[in-house]
Design a protein around this motif. Structure first.
Motif, PDB file in Angstrom:
ATOM      1  N   GLU A  29       1.157   4.252  -2.926  1.00 37.18           N
ATOM      2  CA  GLU A  29       1.006   5.670  -2.594  1.00 37.18           C
ATOM      3  C   GLU A  29       2.252   6.462  -2.997  1.00 37.18           C
ATOM      4  O   GLU A  29       2.154   7.553  -3.554  1.00 37.18           O
TER       5      GLU A  29
ATOM      6  N   ALA B 294       0.830  -1.211   0.000  1.00 40.86           N
ATOM      7  CA  ALA B 294       0.000   0.000   0.000  1.00 40.86           C
ATOM      8  C   ALA B 294       0.860   1.256   0.000  1.00 40.86           C
ATOM      9  O   ALA B 294       0.559   2.235  -0.693  1.00 40.86           O
ATOM     10  N   GLU B 295       1.957   1.229   0.768  1.00 42.00           N
ATOM     11  CA  GLU B 295       2.870   2.381   0.802  1.00 42.00           C
ATOM     12  C   GLU B 295       3.551   2.572  -0.546  1.00 42.00           C
ATOM     13  O   GLU B 295       3.738   3.703  -1.007  1.00 42.00           O
TER      14      GLU B 295
ATOM     15  N   LYS C  61       2.767   7.723  -6.569  1.00 38.64           N
ATOM     16  CA  LYS C  61       2.011   8.901  -7.013  1.00 38.64           C
ATOM     17  C   LYS C  61       2.856  10.176  -6.961  1.00 38.64           C
ATOM     18  O   LYS C  61       2.408  11.230  -7.400  1.00 38.64           O
TER      19      LYS C  61
END
Length: 199
Positions: free
Chosen positions: A149, A145-146, A152
């Motif tokens: 993120e 998940a990190e 981006k």
């Protein structure tokens, strides 16, 4: 001429302020590595320049660890048990005077280590003992998940590039130009940014 106080920094004296930090603090030990703080940052900038990187990348590499000098929490040591967020401190000092590509690389070079550890299976094995120790304090490799993120980030490629240059700048005895070699470049980047930003 004495260096300006941090509260009195302008686009005309920020480079002198940074030069003064390098002169006064650059001889300090770099995190258990075989180079000083100044040698580490100058090596990364020198490698970036040799490899034809844009001035913003050379400047970001030169200044990526400036927060070790400006952080009220002091510099990292191998005895630390918690992170001191030098990347945040560095970004705070530079943000008024440098473009986002520079400040993003400074603020995110710690996260970039965590990111590359999670996305490149060979990278961890290339880290020094001190870098592995700080990685543990900084949260270890990113989760999926990190990673999603972090990807981006608008300057992701440049952030990762500066991280690799950071890792390369730990060679005992490497000859590099001094900080004064980069002062005209620093001023050009500051002037271009502050002019475009209207001040």
């Amino acid at each position: 001429m004495s260096a300006p106080a941090r509260d009195n920094l302008t686009s005309k004296n920020i480079v002198a302020f940074l030069a003064d930090i390098f002169e006064r603090r650059g001889g300090e030990e770099y995190l258990g590595e075989p180079v000083t703080m100044a040698e580490h940052m100058l090596q990364g900038a020198h490698l970036a320049e040799q490899q034809g990187e844009a001035e913003a990348i050379i400047v970001a590499t030169l200044l990526h660890d400036i927060g070790h000098f400006t952080s009220e929490f002091g510099t990292f040591s191998m005895n630390d048990t918690k992170d001191k967020y030098h990347e945040v401190a560095g970004g705070r000092v530079l943000e008024r005077f440098f473009p986002s590509i520079v400040t993003d690389c400074v603020r995110q070079h710690v996260a970039a280590k965590r990111y590359i550890c999670a996305t490149d299976p060979d990278y961890f094995g290339q880290l020094s003992e001190a870098s592995i120790h700080s990685l543990k304090l900084q949260g270890g490799p990113m989760s999926a998940a990190e990673v999603a993120e972090f990807e981006k980030q608008p300057n992701l490629r440049e952030i990762v590039r500066v991280r690799h240059l950071d890792d390369a700048g730990k060679v005992a005895g490497m000859a590099t130009p001094g900080f004064e070699h980069y002062m005209p470049m620093l001023q050009r980047v500051v002037d271009a940014h502050c002019g475009a930003a209207g001040g």
